[in-house]
Design an enzyme around this catalytic site. Sequence first.
Site, PDB file in Angstrom:
ATOM      1  N   ASN A   1     113.938 -60.118 -23.153  1.00  0.00           N
ATOM      2  CA  ASN A   1     115.209 -60.517 -22.540  1.00  0.00           C
ATOM      3  C   ASN A   1     116.254 -59.423 -22.775  1.00  0.00           C
ATOM      4  O   ASN A   1     115.972 -58.409 -23.412  1.00  0.00           O
ATOM      5  CB  ASN A   1     115.676 -61.866 -23.087  1.00  0.00           C
ATOM      6  CG  ASN A   1     115.839 -61.821 -24.597  1.00  0.00           C
ATOM      7  OD1 ASN A   1     116.654 -61.069 -25.118  1.00  0.00           O
ATOM      8  ND2 ASN A   1     115.020 -62.598 -25.303  1.00  0.00           N
TER       9      ASN A   1
ATOM     10  N   ASP B   1     109.862 -72.230 -33.620  1.00  0.00           N
ATOM     11  CA  ASP B   1     111.329 -72.171 -33.671  1.00  0.00           C
ATOM     12  C   ASP B   1     111.716 -71.676 -35.063  1.00  0.00           C
ATOM     13  O   ASP B   1     111.569 -72.389 -36.055  1.00  0.00           O
ATOM     14  CB  ASP B   1     111.938 -73.546 -33.378  1.00  0.00           C
ATOM     15  CG  ASP B   1     113.435 -73.433 -33.142  1.00  0.00           C
ATOM     16  OD1 ASP B   1     114.123 -72.802 -33.974  1.00  0.00           O
ATOM     17  OD2 ASP B   1     113.915 -73.969 -32.126  1.00  0.00           O
TER      18      ASP B   1
HETATM   19  O1  C5P Z   1     116.883 -73.408 -28.396  1.00  0.00           O
HETATM   20  P1  C5P Z   1     117.683 -72.165 -28.228  1.00  0.00           P
HETATM   21  O2  C5P Z   1     116.868 -70.941 -27.938  1.00  0.00           O
HETATM   22  O3  C5P Z   1     118.860 -72.285 -27.309  1.00  0.00           O
HETATM   23  O4  C5P Z   1     118.328 -71.965 -29.681  1.00  0.00           O
HETATM   24  C1  C5P Z   1     119.068 -70.860 -30.006  1.00  0.00           C
HETATM   25  C2  C5P Z   1     119.124 -70.684 -31.494  1.00  0.00           C
HETATM   26  O5  C5P Z   1     117.849 -70.880 -32.075  1.00  0.00           O
HETATM   27  C3  C5P Z   1     119.495 -69.277 -31.877  1.00  0.00           C
HETATM   28  O6  C5P Z   1     120.141 -69.328 -33.132  1.00  0.00           O
HETATM   29  C4  C5P Z   1     118.157 -68.578 -31.968  1.00  0.00           C
HETATM   30  O7  C5P Z   1     118.224 -67.432 -32.798  1.00  0.00           O
HETATM   31  C5  C5P Z   1     117.299 -69.657 -32.568  1.00  0.00           C
HETATM   32  N1  C5P Z   1     115.895 -69.629 -32.159  1.00  0.00           N
HETATM   33  C6  C5P Z   1     114.922 -69.358 -33.109  1.00  0.00           C
HETATM   34  N2  C5P Z   1     113.606 -69.382 -32.755  1.00  0.00           N
HETATM   35  C7  C5P Z   1     113.230 -69.687 -31.517  1.00  0.00           C
HETATM   36  C8  C5P Z   1     114.208 -69.968 -30.534  1.00  0.00           C
HETATM   37  C9  C5P Z   1     115.532 -69.930 -30.888  1.00  0.00           C
HETATM   38  O8  C5P Z   1     115.275 -69.063 -34.268  1.00  0.00           O
HETATM   39  N3  C5P Z   1     111.948 -69.702 -31.198  1.00  0.00           N
END
Ligand code: C5P
Length: 428
Positions: A225, A324
């Site tokens: 991205n 996550d």
């Molecule tokens: O769910 P989303 O991607 O919107 O969440 C964003 C937050 O979660 C950010 O702090 C990002 O760094 C973290 N994140 C993460 N691991 C992932 C996806 C998102 O730590 N696989």
Amino acid sequence: MIQLQNRRILVGISGGIAAYKTPQLVRLLRQAGADVIVVMTANAARFVTATTLQAVSGRPVRNDLWDPAAEAQMGHIELARWAELVLIAPATADRLARIAGGLADDLLGAVCLATRAPIAVAPAMNQVMWEAAPTRRNLATLVADGIAVIGPESGDQACGEVGPGRMTEPESLLEAVVGLFEVPPGLSELRAVTTPPGGSLSGRHVVITAGPTREAIDPVRYISNHSSGKQGYAIAAAAIAAGARVTLISGPVSEPVPAGAALIPVESARDMHAACLEAAGDCDLFIAVAAVADYRPKTAADRKIKKSDAGDVGLHLDLVENPDIVASVAALPRRPIVVGFAAETHDAMKHARAKLTRKGLDAIIVNDVSRTDIGFGSDSNAVTLIWAEGELTLEKQSKASLASEIIDRLAALFVRQLAHTNPENVAH
Ligand code: C5P
């Protein structure tokens, strides 16, 4: 309704015409249940009398740093300790300059410098003085120091001009004061804590994720991205400036590494996940700024995929979900304070709050990425900081100054918990 029952409010009055409204303010504060001590400057006494203020406050009025009898009763340091809020109304241009400069050559100045209570000022002055560059600079300093600025309002001025500079009316000041006492735990302590000598995060270990991840398709291609890493790197620099030891776990970016940060370079989300779980072991504050790819190809081909491999049906990639990272860190048994970021295009607050709960975060910082003037790749940003009991919008500014503000606010918000996370991390 008694909203300020037994609240100890020190009302400071400086020498402006609006001082004639302060007795009414003191009456309203008393009616709301507050205990009020008035401190007047020498020039305030030109506009309103100590006798009037003594009558409405029900306490002796203080106006002299050098009055031995008054100092013997309650010295300026005791006054500063007594106050739960110092409210200066009116605050003249001169008084704002004195507070911003830390001058303590009169009683009100000494109290402002010696108190750990929040300070609020209600400026009142001629509109040209209000807009003058020195006043702007002083206000910026006051705001950066965590001082609440209430008003001023616009309208007819005593000098015959029309414009901004009228003191906020006593009724509205009362409302603002009630609001200040309702600020959720954490932010109200912004000034109530002593910053350690080395900075607000002195002796703390902060782990920050930044940049994008790359999810391999084959040895030469990947899914990724546009994350530039700018915001995460700026937060790392701000945490270092606040005295923290910083581990920066970063996907590939072209930003220079902030001096003093320990960089752990990673490529994929799974690499970042493993590095974070390891670093989180002795971490006090974990800030996930990285734009982690939610999905990765189920298998990465070990040889470059050829166009001819696709055949007539085209090329199909099977994607599987990545772990996550921030939620995994938040689920650790000995977890640090965990802060995430959320880039949202619509219903930003609602989605961010849901994310805060779902991922088990202590706070989340929301970016409205539908705005084209801020965010990805840009040098400026505006965000809202959300935590369980409240939220705070940080206006558009450079990513560097926003990063410092984010670090200051997080340090203030979690000051208590940070004192208890990993005591072995505190510098001795
Ligand atoms: O769910 P989303 O991607 O919107 O969440 C964003 C937050 O979660 C950010 O702090 C990002 O760094 C973290 N994140 C993460 N691991 C992932 C996806 C998102 O730590 N696989």
